[in-house]
Write a protein that holds these residues in place. Structure first.
Motif, short mmCIF file in Angstrom:
data_model
loop_
_atom_site.label_atom_id
_atom_site.label_comp_id
_atom_site.label_asym_id
_atom_site.label_seq_id
_atom_site.Cartn_x
_atom_site.Cartn_y
_atom_site.Cartn_z
N SER A 57 -12.10 29.90 3.53
CA SER A 57 -10.70 29.76 3.16
C SER A 57 -10.44 28.29 2.88
N LEU A 58 -9.27 28.01 2.36
CA LEU A 58 -8.92 26.64 2.00
C LEU A 58 -7.57 26.27 2.60
N SER A 59 -7.45 25.05 3.03
CA SER A 59 -6.18 24.55 3.54
C SER A 59 -6.07 23.08 3.15
N GLY A 60 -4.91 22.50 3.37
CA GLY A 60 -4.72 21.11 2.96
C GLY A 60 -3.74 20.37 3.84
N ILE A 61 -3.84 19.05 3.80
CA ILE A 61 -2.93 18.18 4.54
C ILE A 61 -2.68 16.93 3.70
N TYR A 62 -1.43 16.51 3.68
CA TYR A 62 -1.12 15.22 3.06
C TYR A 62 -0.78 14.23 4.15
N ASP A 63 -1.53 13.14 4.22
CA ASP A 63 -1.29 12.07 5.19
C ASP A 63 -0.35 11.07 4.54
N MET A 64 0.92 11.13 4.92
CA MET A 64 1.93 10.29 4.27
C MET A 64 1.76 8.81 4.61
N GLU A 65 1.23 8.52 5.81
CA GLU A 65 1.07 7.12 6.21
C GLU A 65 -0.07 6.45 5.44
N GLU A 66 -1.17 7.17 5.28
CA GLU A 66 -2.32 6.62 4.56
C GLU A 66 -2.30 6.97 3.08
N HIS A 106 3.33 17.32 -2.35
CA HIS A 106 3.79 16.60 -1.15
C HIS A 106 3.68 15.08 -1.34
N GLN A 107 2.61 14.66 -1.97
CA GLN A 107 2.47 13.22 -2.24
C GLN A 107 3.60 12.72 -3.13
N ASN A 108 3.94 13.50 -4.13
CA ASN A 108 5.03 13.12 -5.03
C ASN A 108 6.37 13.11 -4.29
N GLN A 109 6.58 14.06 -3.40
CA GLN A 109 7.82 14.10 -2.62
C GLN A 109 7.97 12.83 -1.78
N TRP A 110 6.87 12.39 -1.20
CA TRP A 110 6.93 11.23 -0.32
C TRP A 110 6.88 9.90 -1.06
N SER A 111 6.62 9.95 -2.36
CA SER A 111 6.59 8.70 -3.13
C SER A 111 7.98 8.08 -3.25
N PHE A 112 9.01 8.88 -2.94
CA PHE A 112 10.39 8.39 -3.01
C PHE A 112 10.96 8.08 -1.63
N ARG A 113 10.10 8.11 -0.60
CA ARG A 113 10.57 7.92 0.76
C ARG A 113 9.77 6.83 1.47
N ASP A 114 10.31 6.43 2.61
CA ASP A 114 9.63 5.44 3.44
C ASP A 114 8.93 6.18 4.58
N PRO A 115 7.59 6.29 4.57
CA PRO A 115 6.88 7.02 5.62
C PRO A 115 7.12 6.47 7.02
N SER A 116 7.42 5.18 7.11
CA SER A 116 7.64 4.58 8.43
C SER A 116 8.92 5.07 9.09
N SER A 117 9.78 5.71 8.29
CA SER A 117 11.04 6.22 8.84
C SER A 117 10.85 7.54 9.58
N VAL A 118 9.64 8.12 9.46
CA VAL A 118 9.34 9.39 10.11
C VAL A 118 8.08 9.24 10.94
N GLU A 119 8.12 9.72 12.15
CA GLU A 119 6.95 9.67 13.03
C GLU A 119 6.04 10.85 12.70
N GLN A 120 4.91 10.54 12.12
CA GLN A 120 3.99 11.61 11.72
C GLN A 120 3.13 12.04 12.90
N GLU A 121 2.99 13.35 13.05
CA GLU A 121 2.14 13.87 14.10
C GLU A 121 0.67 13.59 13.76
N LYS A 122 -0.17 13.61 14.79
CA LYS A 122 -1.60 13.41 14.59
C LYS A 122 -2.14 14.49 13.66
N LEU A 123 -2.93 14.08 12.69
CA LEU A 123 -3.47 15.04 11.74
C LEU A 123 -4.39 16.03 12.45
N ASP A 124 -4.21 17.29 12.16
CA ASP A 124 -5.04 18.35 12.73
C ASP A 124 -5.64 19.14 11.58
N PHE A 125 -6.94 18.99 11.38
CA PHE A 125 -7.59 19.65 10.26
C PHE A 125 -7.99 21.09 10.56
#
Length: 213
Positions: A57-66, A106-125
């Motif tokens: 199967s396939l899944s994905g994650i966008y890391d907004m901070e990195e 998701h990357q495009n959505q976050w291109s208009f935002r400041d990632p530091s304004s949101v606390e991102q949870e630890k990435l879980d693959f």
């Protein structure tokens, strides 16, 4: 989606290397090297005890901070190799492209935002299901509705290429192959979700003209 042609061209260029029996590491390495030259997606793999050797199967994650887009290939833990049969190539290519485009949205959505304004949870693959309440909260998010609407639009054109896509959408409950819509329907079973459903279908309607599969 504007990346569809680029993604599909990259995948087609590596078709001969991906079809057949290859190690999980080799598959990810081929994809990482291919995409690094045109559109940086990071491919990883995870293994699961309840998968048979034919399963994936396939899944994905966008890391907004990195600002990194991850695509995870999920395979059987009992194996080290996976066999991609020629007759399964189209399905595999569609799945990879769909996840890539989902994370690119998701990357495009976050291109208009400041990632530091949101606390991102630890990435879980790991592709582990949460509670039904967690799933409902996740699918209610506006960003996810937008991205999953794109997934549904892709599935409509992929699974029903000879049908008018807007007719499929207007009778969506009669079409069983749309797994992204089924995910929503199952998650919100016995719940009032008309507002979410309406937003999801409206977004799907808007995505359909730009879809290429």
């Amino acid at each position: 989606m504007y990346l569809a042609e680029t993604i599909d061209n990259v995948l087609e260029s590596k078709k001969d290397k991906l079809i057949g029996t290859s190690s999980y590491f080799y598959i990810c390495n081929v994809l990482n090297r291919a995409f690094s030259k045109v559109e940086p997606f990071k491919f990883k793999y995870e293994t699961y005890e309840d998968y048979s050797k034919e399963d994936y199967s396939l899944s994905g994650i966008y890391d907004m901070e990195e600002d990194k887009k991850y695509v995870i290939l999920n395979f059987a833990k009992t194996q080290k190799n996976f066999t991609l049969k020629p007759e399964k190539w189209k399905e595999f290519k569609f799945g990879v492209s769909q996840v890539c485009q989902h994370e690119a949205i998701h990357q495009n959505q976050w291109s208009f935002r400041d990632p530091s304004s949101v606390e991102q949870e630890k990435l879980d693959f790991r592709n582990i299901e949460g509670t039904i309440e967690e799933e409902q909260e996740y699918l209610s998010d506006i960003d996810e509705i937008d991205a999953y609407a794109h997934d549904i639009a892709m599935e409509i054109l992929y699974f029903y290429p000879k049908k008018n896509p807007y007719e499929v959408l207007s009778n969506i409950n009669k079409h069983r192959k749309l797994w992204s819509y089924k995910y929503y329907k199952t998650t919100f079973k016995n719940e009032e979700w008309s507002d979410i459903k309406n937003r999801l279908l409206k977004k799907t309607f808007k995505w359909i003209p730009s879809i290429k599969v």
